[in-house]
Design a protein around this motif. Structure first.
Motif, PDB file in Angstrom:
ATOM      1  N   ARG A 385      22.942  -7.476  41.597  1.00 28.10           N
ATOM      2  CA  ARG A 385      23.983  -7.884  40.645  1.00 28.10           C
ATOM      3  C   ARG A 385      25.151  -6.927  40.730  1.00 28.10           C
ATOM      4  O   ARG A 385      25.020  -5.776  41.158  1.00 28.10           O
ATOM      5  N   LEU A 386      26.323  -7.420  40.301  1.00 26.79           N
ATOM      6  CA  LEU A 386      27.550  -6.642  40.297  1.00 26.79           C
ATOM      7  C   LEU A 386      27.864  -6.144  38.898  1.00 26.79           C
ATOM      8  O   LEU A 386      27.637  -6.846  37.907  1.00 26.79           O
ATOM      9  N   PHE A 387      28.418  -4.929  38.840  1.00 22.95           N
ATOM     10  CA  PHE A 387      28.895  -4.377  37.573  1.00 22.95           C
ATOM     11  C   PHE A 387      30.371  -4.684  37.348  1.00 22.95           C
ATOM     12  O   PHE A 387      30.902  -4.433  36.264  1.00 22.95           O
ATOM     13  N   VAL A 388      31.058  -5.201  38.382  1.00 25.23           N
ATOM     14  CA  VAL A 388      32.491  -5.488  38.307  1.00 25.23           C
ATOM     15  C   VAL A 388      32.760  -6.845  38.938  1.00 25.23           C
ATOM     16  O   VAL A 388      31.923  -7.393  39.666  1.00 25.23           O
ATOM     17  N   ASP A 389      33.939  -7.400  38.647  1.00 28.82           N
ATOM     18  CA  ASP A 389      34.411  -8.605  39.319  1.00 28.82           C
ATOM     19  C   ASP A 389      35.171  -8.188  40.566  1.00 28.82           C
ATOM     20  O   ASP A 389      36.170  -7.468  40.489  1.00 28.82           O
ATOM     21  N   LEU A 390      34.726  -8.656  41.740  1.00 27.26           N
ATOM     22  CA  LEU A 390      35.352  -8.223  42.979  1.00 27.26           C
ATOM     23  C   LEU A 390      36.802  -8.672  43.093  1.00 27.26           C
ATOM     24  O   LEU A 390      37.592  -8.044  43.798  1.00 27.26           O
ATOM     25  N   PHE A 391      37.184  -9.749  42.406  1.00 27.96           N
ATOM     26  CA  PHE A 391      38.556 -10.246  42.473  1.00 27.96           C
ATOM     27  C   PHE A 391      39.422  -9.731  41.319  1.00 27.96           C
ATOM     28  O   PHE A 391      40.569 -10.157  41.191  1.00 27.96           O
ATOM     29  N   ASP A 392      38.878  -8.840  40.501  1.00 27.79           N
ATOM     30  CA  ASP A 392      39.660  -8.254  39.413  1.00 27.79           C
ATOM     31  C   ASP A 392      40.289  -6.964  39.932  1.00 27.79           C
ATOM     32  O   ASP A 392      39.608  -5.950  40.125  1.00 27.79           O
ATOM     33  N   GLU A 393      41.598  -6.995  40.172  1.00 27.03           N
ATOM     34  CA  GLU A 393      42.277  -5.869  40.800  1.00 27.03           C
ATOM     35  C   GLU A 393      42.177  -4.608  39.952  1.00 27.03           C
ATOM     36  O   GLU A 393      41.953  -3.508  40.481  1.00 27.03           O
ATOM     37  N   LYS A 394      42.299  -4.731  38.636  1.00 27.85           N
ATOM     38  CA  LYS A 394      42.240  -3.548  37.779  1.00 27.85           C
ATOM     39  C   LYS A 394      40.867  -2.904  37.848  1.00 27.85           C
ATOM     40  O   LYS A 394      40.743  -1.674  37.932  1.00 27.85           O
ATOM     41  N   GLN A 395      39.817  -3.719  37.813  1.00 23.99           N
ATOM     42  CA  GLN A 395      38.470  -3.164  37.884  1.00 23.99           C
ATOM     43  C   GLN A 395      38.227  -2.477  39.225  1.00 23.99           C
ATOM     44  O   GLN A 395      37.605  -1.410  39.284  1.00 23.99           O
ATOM     45  N   MET A 396      38.718  -3.072  40.314  1.00 30.41           N
ATOM     46  CA  MET A 396      38.486  -2.489  41.633  1.00 30.41           C
ATOM     47  C   MET A 396      39.276  -1.202  41.823  1.00 30.41           C
ATOM     48  O   MET A 396      38.797  -0.255  42.447  1.00 30.41           O
ATOM     49  N   VAL A 397      40.504  -1.137  41.260  1.00 32.73           N
ATOM     50  CA  VAL A 397      41.289   0.098  41.338  1.00 32.73           C
ATOM     51  C   VAL A 397      40.593   1.204  40.559  1.00 32.73           C
ATOM     52  O   VAL A 397      40.493   2.358  41.015  1.00 32.73           O
ATOM     53  N   GLN A 398      40.095   0.868  39.372  1.00 34.06           N
ATOM     54  CA  GLN A 398      39.394   1.863  38.562  1.00 34.06           C
ATOM     55  C   GLN A 398      38.134   2.342  39.276  1.00 34.06           C
ATOM     56  O   GLN A 398      37.801   3.530  39.270  1.00 34.06           O
ATOM     57  N   LEU A 399      37.427   1.411  39.912  1.00 29.71           N
ATOM     58  CA  LEU A 399      36.223   1.774  40.651  1.00 29.71           C
ATOM     59  C   LEU A 399      36.547   2.722  41.790  1.00 29.71           C
ATOM     60  O   LEU A 399      35.833   3.704  42.039  1.00 29.71           O
ATOM     61  N   GLY A 400      37.665   2.438  42.494  1.00 31.06           N
ATOM     62  CA  GLY A 400      38.055   3.303  43.586  1.00 31.06           C
ATOM     63  C   GLY A 400      38.454   4.689  43.133  1.00 31.06           C
ATOM     64  O   GLY A 400      38.203   5.684  43.821  1.00 31.06           O
TER      65      GLY A 400
END
Length: 519
Positions: A385-400
């Motif tokens: 399972r994923l903890f984030v939405d892969l297409f959510d740019e804000k979530q992916m930037v925060q993850l990075g």
């Protein structure tokens, strides 16, 4: 198989053009007017985020659409990029039976204008959309419309490019589809959904481009064809979704899937900048490209049959020719955050890949090794399972920026691993579980445990041959061969061996019941 503008913009532009110029048949008898069809097209384009303007004229049952302009803006790279598509005239004519005929001129001018991010100058691309023997009919109702179409040919030709306010003579870009038939059933009562089928006898393309910058000279040439093409696909676009926010669109019900199939094709590519050069040719007896995306996940697959690829170039010491009976890749993964476990999968197929004779001569000049084609196939599946939405740019930037974990894996299954090369073969399957709440006794990672089964045929003989050739040190070859003999069990002979490997939750490893110390 095949952007001064973004891939997302190109995709939306392509879908918009195809939806308007080449749509879908079923005998639905009801009144449908030209105005109904045009309104459906406008709603469809605006649903993709376009701002649509056009000149409307005509009388009676005839509606002429001229100067169609579609504009979409996107935030990217710290600025706004705008893509504008301009098209020429098309005519919609209501018929006595309640259907609508759509006609296009033999040559339909089109232009794409891309305003660069921040201070970059806009780029304008002029195209010519050509048709021969084109016919399209819309029937049904405004809420459920079926489009049928056919054409002897449909083509797109590059007419010119303008950048930084100056025209650029790039050369030739020409794509032509021939023998086209298609049908699309579109429903708009609750959002927009469609089922599409299209076939074409052939696709031919020519690209011959010369760099307009004398300081960076170079020519690129591509030619190719594909025959027996077909496409089947569907899409669903709920009302009110913003496709620039794909994560929200998927949650609202956006989805698409499709498969492109071709029965054969070939292509050639060459590049030369005066200092370096490269050429390649390829052919195939057929293949398929499939894709799907919705809230449950994203999948992609590609397959090419009886493929032959030859390459040569100034940096390649000799021409290389590779043949294979099948080349394939498939991926499937979740894309949305979820508290529930979702499946994922991956696979690779390289079937009967021939190794060029020149490479054999490089490391086996005396022919001690079998020069049979190489086969590698791999199939993996699992649950996670994923903890984030892969297409959510804000979530992916925060993850990075935080270095967090995007998700977790609960189990992995090696459905199949097969390697056949150099006269030996290795086959394996495995079933592994992952306890994310416990650290592994073997290291700082989640605890992984399970069972794997491996079959080895001809591996000991291969090690001996490699040692004789000086490619593997004799001591290492003897040690590896001895360990294999000690741990594996014979199946039908001394070089046909099998092993069951078990890793317990406590970190204990055993091979065919024999404990192997790990620490």
């Amino acid at each position: 198989m095949i952007d001064t503008f973004t891939p997302a913009a190109a995709t939306r532009s392509g879908l918009a053009v195809l939806a308007c110029l080449a749509a879908f048949s079923a005998p639905a008898r009801a009144d449908l007017t030209a105005a109904d069809v045009w309104e459906q097209w406008r709603d469809y384009l605006e649903g993709f985020g376009y701002m649509v303007t056009a000149d409307e004229s005509g009388s009676g049952d005839t509606l002429v659409i001229d100067n169609l302009k579609m504009t979409i803006s996107m935030e990217e790279g710290g600025g706004t990029s705008t893509v504008t598509m301009n098209m020429g005239q098309m005519t919609l004519t209501g018929m006595p039976d309640g259907s609508v005929d759509i006609s296009l001129p033999a040559s339909l001018p089109m232009s794409l204008v891309v305003d660069g991010v921040a201070s970059e100058e806009p780029v304008k691309v002029d195209l010519d959309y050509t048709t021969a023997g084109f016919a399209m009919k819309a029937s049904g109702t405004p809420e459920a419309t079926t489009y049928t179409y056919s054409a002897d040919s449909i083509g797109i030709v590059l007419k010119g490019v303008e950048a930084e306010g100056k025209p650029m003579d790039l050369g030739t870009v020409d794509f032509t589809l021939a023998g086209i038939e298609g049908v699309t059933a579109m429903e708009t009562e609750n959002g927009t959904s469609a089922q599409q089928r299209m076939s074409a006898e052939s696709l031919n393309y020519t690209v011959d481009i010369t760099s307009p910058d004398p300081a960076e000279p170079g020519t690129l040439k591509m030619t190719g064809m594909a025959s027996g093409l077909s496409f089947d696909g569907t899409f669903d676009i709920p009302d009110g979704v913003d496709l620039n926010d794909m994560a929200a669109a998927l949650k609202a019900g956006y989805g698409m899937d499709g498969a492109f199939v071709y029965e054969g094709g070939n292509s050639s590519l060459s590049f030369d900048d005066g200092a370096d050069s490269f050429t390649s040719q390829s052919s195939s007896s057929g293949g398929e490209v499939g894709f799907a995306m919705d809230i449950d996940g994203l999948s992609y697959s590609v397959r090419s049959d009886d493929t032959k690829i030859s390459v040569a170039g100034s940096s390649i010491p000799f021409p290389v020719v590779i043949e294979s009976t099948e080349l394939g890749l498939h991926l499937a993964l979740p894309v949305a955050q979820s508290d529930e476990m979702k499946t994922f999968a991956a696979g690779l197929t390289l079937a009967e890949v021939s190794i060029p004779a020149e490479l054999w001569m490089a490391f086996d000049p005396t022919g001690k090794l079998p020069h049979d084609p190489v086969t590698i196939s791999l199939d993996l599946s699992g649950v996670g399972r994923l903890f984030v939405d892969l297409f959510d740019e804000k979530q992916m930037v925060q993850l990075g920026s935080t270095g967090g974990t995007p998700g977790e894996v609960q189990s992995v299954k090696l459905e199949n691993l097969l390697v056949e090369a150099l006269g030996a073969s290795i086959e394996a399957v495995a079933d592994l579980d992952v306890d994310n709440n416990a650290m592994s006794p073997l290291g700082p990672f989640p605890n992984v445990f399970g069972t794997a089964n491996i079959n080895l045929i001809g591996v000991k003989s291969l090690l001996s041959t490699l040692s004789d050739m000086g490619l593997v040190p004799p001591g290492q070859a003897m040690m590896a061969s001895g360990m294999i003999s000690e741990l594996a069990e014979q199946v039908s002979g001394p070089d046909d061996l099998a092993a069951e490997i078990v890793l317990s939750p406590q970190g204990a490893l055993s091979v065919n019941g024999k404990t192997i110390p790990l620490q």
